[in-house]
Motif scaffolding. Sequence first.
Motif, PDB file in Angstrom:
ATOM      1  N   VAL A   6       2.541  19.472   1.190  1.00 15.00           N
ATOM      2  CA  VAL A   6       3.846  19.109   1.741  1.00 15.00           C
ATOM      3  C   VAL A   6       3.851  19.163   3.266  1.00 15.00           C
ATOM      4  O   VAL A   6       4.777  18.672   3.906  1.00 15.00           O
ATOM      5  CB  VAL A   6       4.942  20.031   1.163  1.00 15.00           C
ATOM      6  CG1 VAL A   6       4.943  21.386   1.862  1.00 15.00           C
ATOM      7  CG2 VAL A   6       6.318  19.381   1.250  1.00 15.00           C
ATOM      8  N   SER A  33       9.975  18.401   1.279  1.00 11.26           N
ATOM      9  CA  SER A  33       9.156  17.231   1.583  1.00 11.26           C
ATOM     10  C   SER A  33       8.863  17.277   3.074  1.00 11.26           C
ATOM     11  O   SER A  33       9.309  18.184   3.783  1.00 11.26           O
ATOM     12  CB  SER A  33       9.881  15.931   1.203  1.00 11.26           C
ATOM     13  OG  SER A  33      11.000  15.720   2.049  1.00 11.26           O
ATOM     14  N   ARG A  34       8.130  16.291   3.565  1.00 13.86           N
ATOM     15  CA  ARG A  34       7.812  16.279   4.993  1.00 13.86           C
ATOM     16  C   ARG A  34       9.045  15.999   5.848  1.00 13.86           C
ATOM     17  O   ARG A  34       9.064  16.322   7.036  1.00 13.86           O
ATOM     18  CB  ARG A  34       6.730  15.233   5.283  1.00 13.86           C
ATOM     19  CG  ARG A  34       5.376  15.597   4.685  1.00 13.86           C
ATOM     20  CD  ARG A  34       4.314  14.571   5.030  1.00 13.86           C
ATOM     21  NE  ARG A  34       3.036  14.922   4.423  1.00 13.86           N
ATOM     22  CZ  ARG A  34       2.121  15.690   4.988  1.00 13.86           C
ATOM     23  NH1 ARG A  34       2.339  16.186   6.188  1.00 13.86           N
ATOM     24  NH2 ARG A  34       0.981  15.962   4.374  1.00 13.86           N
ATOM     25  N   ASN A  72       7.016  27.899  -3.982  1.00 16.58           N
ATOM     26  CA  ASN A  72       7.817  26.747  -3.585  1.00 16.58           C
ATOM     27  C   ASN A  72       9.161  27.139  -2.997  1.00 16.58           C
ATOM     28  O   ASN A  72       9.749  26.377  -2.242  1.00 16.58           O
ATOM     29  CB  ASN A  72       8.058  25.829  -4.791  1.00 16.58           C
ATOM     30  CG  ASN A  72       6.772  25.205  -5.292  1.00 16.58           C
ATOM     31  OD1 ASN A  72       5.770  25.173  -4.583  1.00 16.58           O
ATOM     32  ND2 ASN A  72       6.795  24.714  -6.511  1.00 16.58           N
ATOM     33  N   GLY A 102       6.280  26.084   0.353  1.00 18.07           N
ATOM     34  CA  GLY A 102       6.305  24.725  -0.166  1.00 18.07           C
ATOM     35  C   GLY A 102       5.078  24.454  -1.012  1.00 18.07           C
ATOM     36  O   GLY A 102       4.095  25.191  -0.968  1.00 18.07           O
TER      37      GLY A 102
END
Length: 546
Positions: free
Chosen positions: A137, A293-294, A239, A133
Amino acid sequence: MGTQRVTDDLDRLLELLPEAVREQLQPEGARQQLLEVVLDLGRVPEARYPGRALALGSTPLSREDLAAVVARLGQFGGDNRAGIERTLHRISAIRNRQGEVVGLTCRVGRAVFGTVAMVRDLLDGGQSLLLMGRPGVGKTTALREIARVLADELERRVVVIDTSNEIAGDGDIPHPAIGRARRMQVARPELQHQTMIEAVENHMPEVIVIDEIGTELEAQAARTIAERGVVLVATAHGNALANLIKNPTLSDLVGGIQAVTLGDEEARRRRSQKTVLERASEPTFPVAVEMHSRQRWAVHTDVAATVDQLLRGLKPRVQERELTPEGGVQLVDPPQSSGLLRPPSQRSFAEQPVSVPVPMPAASDREASAAEASPPPETSAEHLQVLCCGVPPRVVEEAIRSHGWKARVVEDLSEADVVLSVRLGLSRQPSLRRQARDLGIPILVIKSDTLPQVTRAMARLLRRQATETAAEVTPPDRASQDDELAALEECRLAVEQVVVPQGRPVELLPRSERVLRMQADLVRRYRLRSDVFGEAEMSRLRVFPR
């Protein structure tokens, strides 16, 4: 499943800051979601939050204020990082040419309990897990929580390799956030791979937890550890899994790639070239997670199958998971777009392994300026119908959806108003280019299939439709020039990377008669022999070694 709980010991970090800065951060609203405090010599201190930054006062930071903060911190390590004992905060230094500290980044470290719910079921399987990620993040936060669950709830022998003291905090006593897991500190970042091997040889762990595998030596150490039967949980630069495959340093984590020459029968069965890219070995990490994302993660439960599909140009099946406000986990259905080009009565080239990887020109995200990406004037015309050639339809659809444009992606050339292609897309499908030329359908060639490039191209196409000017659209003649350049580059790479050094023949992609002659001339300059195989649209050049 409980909701997330956060602990941050923020007061201990604020005690180090200059008094004026500390006063600005006393209100509760200024503390919530605080990511970091930036202290640069001669500038106003700045507090950073997700998506925004806030100036702390109006007085620039003096050299005395900066020196006072450094004095309270103590000594920085070889990686220019320092910490506060038994907290997760990290302070990183910027130095001038004389080695003096002229800037500090004070990053807030938080122990977030509850994030492991996203992959709790994967921990029970006993397989190595890789987290990927973008920075910020939450990879390290998740890694810390995973270490605690493995040690406390699953009662595994866990050793954390803590290179920068980010996982278990500064000082000799690790932060309670990692539970009963043991922590090994690393003297210098470049020695992380040695500490990884030392942990296995000396301390008999069942699980090794590592933050940021970033070098070839660390990737090799990870494979050695996995082959000894020890479970790995780690993060890596990149990513997505597709980025990791393209990274020659870290591709071994997911099995690595190699060029393979197929037999005639197998090549015909696959309907591919004889030289293809395939996975070299079993992945070090059988399971991988892309942290978008989280609250939203994409899980690859079978990394080997995912890599095989990506190398064949297919879209892999990914399990999208989302964290609910109540702390539970729900599965999210991914978009149904296949991401593959389907020109009329022809199999997509995306499904055909390429013979030689041809480097694409680098595309900067900054090229998609706000003016070019702005919506074109509204017209009463019908939707612009776009056929993608080498550009994933999902990227085009995302650009259309985000701007509310009147356009759609079609799969049949006869329905298309325009063809959107990357530079090598048309060269790989010469029949599509000829059909577009015969039907008078314009072609727009872009540098790469990134979202900014596609957004820029769609804005140009829609403005052209609105104003009825075709100046921006690349005519078939220009596409033909791009085809010739790409064909010569493919031929050059085949000769220099396969035929000459490895002594193996290579069969190039189908080309027009004119392009085949140009490729044959280039081969003769290398004093090599070539011949043409196939008929009509499938005519292609085969290059032989000396």
